[in-house]
Design a protein around this motif. Structure first.
Motif, PDB file in Angstrom:
ATOM      1  N   VAL A  44       0.835   5.337   0.923  1.00 52.04           N
ATOM      2  CA  VAL A  44       0.142   6.445   1.582  1.00 52.04           C
ATOM      3  C   VAL A  44       0.983   7.692   1.354  1.00 52.04           C
ATOM      4  CG1 VAL A  44      -0.717   7.391   3.749  1.00 52.04           C
ATOM      5  CG2 VAL A  44      -0.832   4.929   3.339  1.00 52.04           C
ATOM      6  N   GLU A 101      -4.243   1.544  -2.613  1.00 51.47           N
ATOM      7  CA  GLU A 101      -4.185   0.130  -2.264  1.00 51.47           C
ATOM      8  C   GLU A 101      -3.730  -0.688  -3.477  1.00 51.47           C
ATOM      9  OE1 GLU A 101      -4.445  -0.963   0.639  1.00 51.47           O
ATOM     10  OE2 GLU A 101      -5.549   0.578   1.768  1.00 51.47           O
ATOM     11  N   ARG A 160      -4.526   7.220   0.233  1.00 55.30           N
ATOM     12  CA  ARG A 160      -4.070   5.834   0.160  1.00 55.30           C
ATOM     13  C   ARG A 160      -4.244   5.292  -1.247  1.00 55.30           C
ATOM     14  NH1 ARG A 160      -3.566   3.326   5.239  1.00 55.30           N
ATOM     15  NH2 ARG A 160      -3.629   1.290   4.225  1.00 55.30           N
ATOM     16  N   THR A 176       0.835  -1.194   0.000  1.00 59.41           N
ATOM     17  CA  THR A 176       0.000   0.000   0.000  1.00 59.41           C
ATOM     18  C   THR A 176       0.872   1.246   0.000  1.00 59.41           C
ATOM     19  OG1 THR A 176      -1.787  -1.127   1.188  1.00 59.41           O
ATOM     20  CG2 THR A 176      -1.743   1.281   1.324  1.00 59.41           C
TER      21      THR A 176
END
Length: 355
Positions: free
Chosen positions: A340, A351, A349, A338
């Motif tokens: 961020v 993913e 974010r 992930t």
């Protein structure tokens, strides 16, 4: 009065008594200021330190700035503070004192019989300085009473002004631990002021509040220290990024911790940036979004995951101060990591795609 008869040449075998007679200072503490000689004498004994929960002392692997030696500060119980000998070592430059490192090496022979005595022999390593960029780290260790506490682990570098380079031996660079262990620790600690009293390296009181364990307590983004300014700025930016995201997670009601990892054969523990206990996510933060830093973060996360005791569904994430671009986002997605990033309004974010 100091006699200055002893010639400190790296590799010299001597005793604390002889050093004290020549340069001053006492013979029992790990950090001994010798005021008249304008020295701070540092005595390291990694084997004895093991018995007191000090598993950090010794030469670490060279980093981007060269050789590095870890040294655990004074204080057998409770959280160690930047007072006494610790303060003298931390602010030796401000007090115009040189630092001299000795490592215990066997037992001194009797001057007549040559037989072993009960006096510890000291090997002079050389003249050192406390690292300008990161003078010390806060680590978790057991005290003499068996209770876990925060200790100060100083980062010592060879002094570029010394006449001779330091002389280490092989055992100085090998961690004596035979097991690999990871423990979960708090990411906050009592905040310490990192400014000397009256500019002379005196006692520094504990200040209220909390700060990330892996950082110093700083209130500004820049520095006037005579070291590579860019590197320090990046470190500060990374620490501030970690602190901001930690606060963000806590506002969401998440429990945030970190891991301290002791690895056999490695001097000094590894330390993760953030572990979101609530969502079971391990974060590695970087102060820039450069390709080299993203690649490094991927490797660090893979390394940490091998050692920490987390649920099987542990997820990995990288925290950056800005968008690294499409290609690196694709790289992280392919690695199932992930991303961020910090934005003007908070955090965003990205993913990885679901298989």
């Amino acid at each position: 009065m100091p006699t200055f008869e002893l010639e400190l040449v790296p590799g010299l075998l001597t005793t604390r008594r002889d050093v004290a007679q020549s340069f001053g200072g006492a013979t029992f503490g790990g950090i001994e200021p010798a005021v008249e000689s304008k020295m701070v004498l540092v005595y390291s004994d990694p084997s004895a330190g093991e018995a007191h929960g000090y598993t950090f002392d010794g030469q670490a692997e060279d980093d981007e700035r060269g050789p590095l030696y870890y040294y655990t500060g004074e204080g057998p119980k409770g959280d160690q503070q930047l007072t006494g000998g610790n303060a003298s070592l931390r602010w030796h430059k401000e007090a115009d004192r040189t630092v001299h490192l000795f490592v215990a090496d066997g037992w001194a022979p009797h001057p007549v019989t040559g037989r072993r005595t009960g006096t510890r022999q000291q090997r002079y390593i050389g003249q050192m300085v406390v690292d300008d960029l990161e003078p010390f780290e806060r680590r978790t260790a057991a005290g003499a009473d068996g209770e876990l506490r925060q200790v100060i682990v100083f980062r010592l570098r060879p002094d570029p002004a010394a006449d001779y380079p330091p002389l280490f031996k092989a055992q100085d660079a090998v961690h004596p631990a035979t097991v690999t262990q990871a423990v979960e620790v708090d990411v906050t600690e009592p905040e310490l002021s990192d400014e000397p009293e009256d500019g002379a390296g005196g006692s520094v009181p504990v200040q209220p509040g909390a700060v990330e364990v892996e950082t110093e307590a700083h209130t500004t983004d820049e520095t006037t220290a005579n070291i590579p300014g860019g590197l320090r700025t990046i470190r500060r930016r990374e620490a501030q990024l970690v602190a901001a995201y930690k606060a963000h997670l806590q506002e969401l009601g998440h429990t945030v911790r970190a891991h301290q990892i002791t690895v056999a054969g490695v001097r000094g523990p590894l330390r993760t940036d953030l572990y979101d206990v609530t969502d079971n996510v391990l974060y590695e933060a970087k102060g820039t979004a450069r390709r080299s830093d993203v690649r490094m973060a991927i490797g660090q996360l893979r390394d940490y995951r091998r050692h920490i005791n987390a649920p099987d569904d542990l997820r990995l994430a990288i925290l950056l101060p800005g968008d690294p671009g499409d290609d690196l986002r694709d790289l992280l997605g392919s690695e199932e990591i992930t991303l961020v990033i910090r934005t003007a309004g908070g955090f965003e974010r990205f993913e990885p795609p679901q298989n």
